[in-house]
Design a protein around this motif. Structure first.
Motif, mmCIF file in Angstrom:
data_model
loop_
_atom_site.group_PDB
_atom_site.id
_atom_site.type_symbol
_atom_site.label_atom_id
_atom_site.label_comp_id
_atom_site.label_asym_id
_atom_site.label_seq_id
_atom_site.Cartn_x
_atom_site.Cartn_y
_atom_site.Cartn_z
ATOM 1 N N LEU A 87 -9.943 -4.715 34.131
ATOM 2 C CA LEU A 87 -8.408 -3.939 33.401
ATOM 3 C C LEU A 87 -8.610 -3.493 32.061
ATOM 4 N N ASN A 88 -8.632 -2.884 31.649
ATOM 5 C CA ASN A 88 -8.840 -2.498 30.130
ATOM 6 C C ASN A 88 -7.866 -2.307 29.490
ATOM 7 N N ASP A 89 -7.521 -3.016 28.279
ATOM 8 C CA ASP A 89 -6.360 -3.186 27.774
ATOM 9 C C ASP A 89 -5.357 -2.404 27.363
ATOM 10 N N GLN A 90 -5.137 -0.695 28.117
ATOM 11 C CA GLN A 90 -3.853 -0.353 28.231
ATOM 12 C C GLN A 90 -3.414 -0.703 29.239
ATOM 13 N N GLU A 91 -4.177 -1.596 30.776
ATOM 14 C CA GLU A 91 -3.556 -1.198 31.534
ATOM 15 C C GLU A 91 -2.650 -2.541 31.899
ATOM 16 N N LEU A 92 -3.353 -3.447 30.659
ATOM 17 C CA LEU A 92 -2.850 -5.150 30.661
ATOM 18 C C LEU A 92 -1.378 -4.731 30.029
ATOM 19 N N ALA A 93 -1.401 -3.696 28.705
ATOM 20 C CA ALA A 93 -0.210 -3.969 27.558
ATOM 21 C C ALA A 93 1.029 -3.009 28.695
ATOM 22 N N ASP A 94 0.001 -2.183 29.736
ATOM 23 C CA ASP A 94 1.268 -1.558 30.468
ATOM 24 C C ASP A 94 2.169 -2.834 31.515
ATOM 25 N N ILE A 95 1.361 -3.444 32.273
ATOM 26 C CA ILE A 95 1.437 -4.366 33.706
ATOM 27 C C ILE A 95 2.182 -5.561 32.441
ATOM 28 N N ALA A 96 2.397 -5.891 31.268
ATOM 29 C CA ALA A 96 3.016 -6.363 30.280
ATOM 30 C C ALA A 96 4.397 -5.864 29.911
ATOM 31 N N ALA A 97 4.192 -4.665 29.415
ATOM 32 C CA ALA A 97 5.860 -3.965 29.456
ATOM 33 C C ALA A 97 6.225 -3.815 30.691
#
Length: 130
Positions: free
Chosen positions: A114-124
């Motif tokens: 997963l790219n950083d944005q995908e991870l950030a979205d999941i974390a949020a």
């Protein structure tokens, strides 16, 4: 030498943190089995889960329960699975894995990238549920 998890705790390397208190931290696995795969870690660096003091072990599980409830609300899944393997990083950690099938918690299968944005979205999404 500090474990990679200690480096995350000390903010020496980045992570997508979803929950934290004075004793524990939870963050996304960067090579997850499925989207929403979270690692729950005590801040005290101990290699083997059964070497934790009783209070720390029970606190870790209570903290993991809170995080799992957030994962369950944020990620479409049947339930959140729990695994403690402890061979890959010499620092106690619990895997919380969103499950829809038994294979979702199969650690021999290829991991997601997963790219950083995908991870950030999941974390949020997970943080919003805690």
């Amino acid at each position: 030498m500090a474990s990679i998890f200690t480096k995350i705790i000390k903010r020496e390397i980045p992570a997508h943190i979803v929950a934290e208190d004075e004793n524990y931290i939870a963050f996304l696995d960067i090579m997850p089995l499925v989207k929403g795969h979270v690692l729950v870690v005590p801040k005290k660096e101990v290699d083997y889960i059964f070497d934790l003091e009783d209070e720390m072990l029970s606190g870790l599980n209570i903290f993991a329960k809170k995080v799992a409830k957030g994962v369950d609300k944020a990620i479409k899944c049947t339930r959140v699975g729990v695994a403690v393997i402890g061979l890959e990083v010499p620092h106690v950690h619990i895997h919380l894995v969103p499950l829809n099938t038994m294979d979702d918690i199969n650690f021999t299968r290829p991991k997601l990238t997963l790219n950083d944005q995908e991870l950030a979205d999941i974390a949020a999404r997970i943080k919003a549920e805690l």
